[in-house]
Design an enzyme around this catalytic site. Structure first.
Site, PDB file in Angstrom:
ATOM      1  N   CYS A   2       0.815  -1.218   0.000  1.00  0.00           N
ATOM      2  CA  CYS A   2       0.000   0.000   0.000  1.00  0.00           C
ATOM      3  C   CYS A   2       0.843   1.260   0.000  1.00  0.00           C
ATOM      4  CB  CYS A   2      -0.856   0.042   1.250  1.00  0.00           C
ATOM      5  SG  CYS A   2      -1.855  -1.403   1.515  1.00  0.00           S
ATOM      6  N   ARG A  27       5.086  -0.104  -6.039  1.00  0.00           N
ATOM      7  CA  ARG A  27       5.073  -0.917  -4.813  1.00  0.00           C
ATOM      8  C   ARG A  27       4.070  -2.069  -4.890  1.00  0.00           C
ATOM      9  NH1 ARG A  27       7.475   2.221  -0.476  1.00  0.00           N
ATOM     10  NH2 ARG A  27       6.519   0.813   1.007  1.00  0.00           N
ATOM     11  N   TRP A  75      -3.291  -2.638  -1.316  1.00  0.00           N
ATOM     12  CA  TRP A  75      -2.928  -4.020  -1.636  1.00  0.00           C
ATOM     13  C   TRP A  75      -3.730  -4.872  -0.671  1.00  0.00           C
ATOM     14  CZ3 TRP A  75       0.035  -8.345   0.145  1.00  0.00           C
ATOM     15  CH2 TRP A  75       0.587  -9.131  -0.870  1.00  0.00           C
ATOM     16  N   ASN A 101      -1.806   2.145   5.889  1.00  0.00           N
ATOM     17  CA  ASN A 101      -0.933   1.027   5.481  1.00  0.00           C
ATOM     18  C   ASN A 101      -0.686   0.186   6.725  1.00  0.00           C
ATOM     19  OD1 ASN A 101      -0.719   2.313   3.047  1.00  0.00           O
ATOM     20  ND2 ASN A 101       1.447   2.824   3.249  1.00  0.00           N
ATOM     21  N   GLY A 102      -0.648  -1.112   6.560  1.00  0.00           N
ATOM     22  CA  GLY A 102      -0.395  -1.980   7.718  1.00  0.00           C
ATOM     23  C   GLY A 102      -1.597  -2.860   7.987  1.00  0.00           C
ATOM     24  N   GLU A 482      19.423 -17.281  -6.784  1.00  0.00           N
ATOM     25  CA  GLU A 482      18.911 -15.962  -7.134  1.00  0.00           C
ATOM     26  C   GLU A 482      18.399 -15.942  -8.575  1.00  0.00           C
ATOM     27  OE1 GLU A 482      17.852 -13.430  -5.843  1.00  0.00           O
ATOM     28  OE2 GLU A 482      17.967 -11.882  -7.368  1.00  0.00           O
ATOM     29  N   LYS A 486      14.662 -15.024  -9.748  1.00  0.00           N
ATOM     30  CA  LYS A 486      14.403 -13.944 -10.716  1.00  0.00           C
ATOM     31  C   LYS A 486      13.508 -14.451 -11.837  1.00  0.00           C
ATOM     32  CE  LYS A 486      15.280 -11.275  -9.190  1.00  0.00           C
ATOM     33  NZ  LYS A 486      15.696 -10.590  -8.002  1.00  0.00           N
ATOM     34  N   GLU A 489       9.835 -15.149 -10.571  1.00  0.00           N
ATOM     35  CA  GLU A 489       9.094 -13.935 -10.218  1.00  0.00           C
ATOM     36  C   GLU A 489       8.589 -13.198 -11.441  1.00  0.00           C
ATOM     37  OE1 GLU A 489      10.865 -11.449  -6.624  1.00  0.00           O
ATOM     38  OE2 GLU A 489      12.351 -11.874  -8.151  1.00  0.00           O
ATOM     39  N   HIS A 505      21.619 -37.052  -5.778  1.00  0.00           N
ATOM     40  CA  HIS A 505      20.832 -37.457  -4.605  1.00  0.00           C
ATOM     41  C   HIS A 505      19.337 -37.230  -4.836  1.00  0.00           C
ATOM     42  CE1 HIS A 505      24.524 -38.166  -2.490  1.00  0.00           C
ATOM     43  NE2 HIS A 505      24.934 -36.941  -2.775  1.00  0.00           N
ATOM     44  N   LYS A 600       6.681  -4.383  -3.781  1.00  0.00           N
ATOM     45  CA  LYS A 600       8.097  -4.010  -3.627  1.00  0.00           C
ATOM     46  C   LYS A 600       8.556  -4.074  -2.172  1.00  0.00           C
ATOM     47  CE  LYS A 600      12.058  -2.576  -5.162  1.00  0.00           C
ATOM     48  NZ  LYS A 600      12.896  -3.656  -5.714  1.00  0.00           N
TER      49      LYS A 600
HETATM   50  C1  F6R Z   1      13.011 -10.342  -5.358  1.00  0.00           C
HETATM   51  C2  F6R Z   1      12.602  -9.383  -4.396  1.00  0.00           C
HETATM   52  C3  F6R Z   1      12.184  -9.872  -3.028  1.00  0.00           C
HETATM   53  C4  F6R Z   1      12.885  -9.006  -1.981  1.00  0.00           C
HETATM   54  C5  F6R Z   1      12.420  -9.358  -0.569  1.00  0.00           C
HETATM   55  C6  F6R Z   1      13.148  -8.562   0.482  1.00  0.00           C
HETATM   56  O1  F6R Z   1      13.338  -9.772  -6.575  1.00  0.00           O
HETATM   57  O2  F6R Z   1      12.611  -8.232  -4.663  1.00  0.00           O
HETATM   58  O3  F6R Z   1      12.483 -11.210  -2.853  1.00  0.00           O
HETATM   59  O4  F6R Z   1      14.258  -9.203  -2.109  1.00  0.00           O
HETATM   60  O5  F6R Z   1      11.033  -9.123  -0.451  1.00  0.00           O
HETATM   61  O6  F6R Z   1      13.030  -7.189   0.269  1.00  0.00           O
HETATM   62  P1  F6R Z   1      14.042  -6.158   0.901  1.00  0.00           P
HETATM   63  O7  F6R Z   1      15.372  -6.387   0.299  1.00  0.00           O
HETATM   64  O8  F6R Z   1      13.470  -4.805   0.578  1.00  0.00           O
HETATM   65  O9  F6R Z   1      14.066  -6.432   2.369  1.00  0.00           O
END
Ligand code: F6R
Length: 605
Positions: A2, A27, A75, A101-102, A482, A486, A489, A505, A600
């Site tokens: 949010c 976000r 959100w 928010n929250g 990672e 990526k 996602e 294994h 985000k």
């Molecule tokens: C992946 C991604 C998420 C964040 C995770 C932690 O591309 O963006 O997995 O890495 O939500 O977010 P931060 O780094 O802001 O604590």
């Protein structure tokens, strides 16, 4: 997640708020709304819409004038995305408007009590409870009405409240969800993220948890929820409004991948000390005496930041010879971990607001641990909560999926590892070798990004896959994890990451021509072992893409990455795989900057 934006001043407020909401779109959200008033306006005027900010904009009537207002992108948590559940929420008399928010944990209980008292609810949200609580207070001042309402609330909030009878002010409060005031010339802004403010002002005040503020056009006051005044001096945001623009790229993800050479340059700038072949990390506040007492390093983060932490742990073990490991903060905080006074805890977060990481930091501090932050957003909750730390200076990251921030965090870990190493047993010549490697990184990143066309072609092939396997060994394993995150996602293709050493294994059973494998094959002491894994996959007709320092005979294709020092190789090896995820998602027509179901900053549990 949010977003909140608010304004009080002389300008026409609706366009300002809509622009602010657009800047918060990154976000992640599912509905939006705006409420306005002003000295000449009678009452509150509100518009809400499920969908995008542009859907909200289309609903705003021609005559929608005002000079004060609050707006929100939601959100969904309590109640599905809908017009009714979008914020703001008004009371029955249309006098009080709240954006939030929250999460209010005791919303159900409060709602039942209010309904028993005759209140009619128009939405399924937890936030509406707060609106009615403010409306029912008979205190003289708006600030006291908000304070009274908050006394009933258990949970997290960043809120902004507008009242038709007090239209010279907006009252805001923070507990676990960011609130930032933006100070202009005879005008004031409020937002949950500086992104919504920086095109108007770079003078900001960040509220602490338990803090409230009243903003008027030419004045602001901050105080605790108990009412005592606090001193909140403005600071200047270093990020410029332009850093939030797309700058000629089609998506933020593409822009941010291509910003990485400059970003790495920034995290290194001013920190290298050639005289002693080490680095200066000003924010660390750890003298050599204390650094020598560290017996373990425990790194906590979520998602991509956790993966950066895995790479960091490896570097710390290799360069400083201190046992180190990384763990998802979301798991750590629930397992009543043993907190050890000789362990250095490192919390990693791009946003600095991730609730799971923040909660882990707070739990650690409560148990007397020393916690460092490796964070991108200056002044964010985790940066403030940590005892000391290092900023990664990646600049604003707008795309929901993290790229440049991941890379900069791994570089920040290399700096920390070098610093700890040189206080201990890392030799001058090894220190020099690592410094030279760090300095080569920006040019090597540029060199790698030149291979975009080759990766784009490969991505077209991989876009047809239903599932993909990513493998790596020791230094390569976090890179594989990672890269797999990526890909899933942003393209929604199922992907799994495994240590290459574990293939036989179990996962070997999956290998068939329809399951492509991406193998991380650095030219280090494990090269032959990695080659053996490629043989095993090839023998079962598996298709292989290798990311390596030289052509791999068993692979169907090799992306050749520039070689750096062994310890620093993981920093570079993930970058072509960011491009692979990007172009695969592009080929599949995905919403690259805002993948479905993701936000985000994950500021809720
Ligand atoms: C992946 C991604 C998420 C964040 C995770 C932690 O591309 O963006 O997995 O890495 O939500 O977010 P931060 O780094 O802001 O604590």
């Amino acid at each position: 997640m949010c977003g909140i934006v608010g304004y009080i001043g002389k300008r026409d407020v609706a366009p300002l708020l809509l622009e602010g909401l657009q800047r918060l779109e990154y976000r992640g959200y599912d509905s939006a709304g705006v409420v306005i008033t002003g000295p000449k306006a009678t009452g509150l005027k509100m518009v809400k819409a499920k969908g995008r900010v542009r859907d909200l904009e289309a609903r705003v009537p021609k005559r929608f004038a005002g000079t004060t207002g609050i707006a929100h992108t939601r959100w969904a948590t309590h109640g599905a995305p809908s017009d009714e559940n979008a914020h703001p929420h008004l009371d029955a008399e249309n006098k009080v408007a709240v954006v939030h928010n929250g999460i209010i944990d005791n919303a159900a209980e409060l709602r039942a009590k209010l309904i028993a008292d005759g209140v009619t609810f128009l939405s399924e949200t937890d936030t509406e409870v707060l609106t009615h609580l403010v409306a029912r207070s008979t205190a003289e001042k708006l600030e006291d009405r908000v304070r009274e309402a908050l006394r009933h609330i258990e949970g997290t909030y960043g809120i902004a409240v507008l009242h038709a009878d007090f239209n010279d002010r907006i009252v805001v409060a923070r507990n676990g969800s960011p609130v930032v005031l933006g100070i202009g010339e005879k005008e004031m802004f409020v937002a949950s993220d500086v992104a919504a403010l920086v095109s108007h002002t770079r003078q900001v005040v960040t509220l602490d948890d338990g803090e409230m503020a009243t903003i008027k056009a030419d004045d602001y006051r901050t105080y605790t929820t108990e009412g005592s005044r606090t001193s909140a001096e403005p600071t200047t945001v270093e990020w410029e409004a332009e850093s939030y623009d797309m700058g000629g790229h089609d998506t933020y993800m593409h822009k941010e991948i291509f910003e990485q050479a400059d970003a790495v340059d920034r995290v290194l700038r001013g920190r290298i000390d050639d005289r002693f072949s080490t680095v200066h990390l000003g924010g660390l506040n750890l003298d050599a005496h204390d650094a020598r007492k560290v017996r373990r390093v425990k790194i906590l983060g979520c998602g991509t930041s956790y993966h950066a932490g895995m790479i960091g742990a490896q570097m710390i073990e290799e360069l400083a010879r201190i046992p180190a490991d990384a763990e998802p903060a979301s798991e750590f905080r629930y397992r009543n971990a043993v907190v050890d006074p000789d362990t250095l805890y490192v919390a990693v977060s791009q946003s600095g607001e991730t609730y799971d990481v923040l909660a882990a930091v707070q739990e650690l501090k409560r148990k007397g641990a020393r916690v460092f932050g490796i964070v991108n957003v200056v002044g964010s909750a985790i940066a403030r909560e940590a005892d000391a730390g290092v900023y990664v200076h990646a600049g604003p990251e707008v795309c929901v999926v993290s790229t440049k921030c991941f890379t900069n965090t791994t570089v920040a870990f290399a700096l920390l590892a070098l610093h700890l190493g040189r206080i201990r047993d890392l030799s001058v010549s090894d220190g020099k070798r690592i410094i030279a490697g760090l300095r080569r990184l920006p040019a090597q990143i540029e060199q790698m990004l030149e291979r975009e066309d080759e990766i784009k072609k490969l991505a077209q092939e991989f876009a047809e896959a239903k599932s993909m396997l990513f493998i790596g060994r020791v230094r390569g394993y976090p890179v594989a994890r990672e890269a797999s995150l990526k890909l899933k996602e942003v393209s929604y293709i199922h992907a799994e990451a495994y240590p290459a050493s574990e293939l036989k294994h179990g996962p070997l059973a999956l290998i068939e021509p329809a399951l492509p494998t991406v193998a991380i094959v650095p030219d280090d002491d494990l090269l032959e072992k990695n080659r053996a894994a490629l043989e095993e996959i090839k023998a079962r007709s598996g298709r292989i893409l290798a990311v390596a320092h030289r052509e791999q005979e068993k692979a169907d294709h090799t992306i050749v990455v520039p070689k750096n020092e062994d310890e620093l190789d993981p920093i570079l090896m993930g970058i072509p795989l960011q491009l692979l995820a990007y172009h695969t998602a592009l080929a599949l027509g995905r919403d690259i900057d805002k993948p479905r179901n993701l936000a985000k900053s994950v500021t809720v549990e």
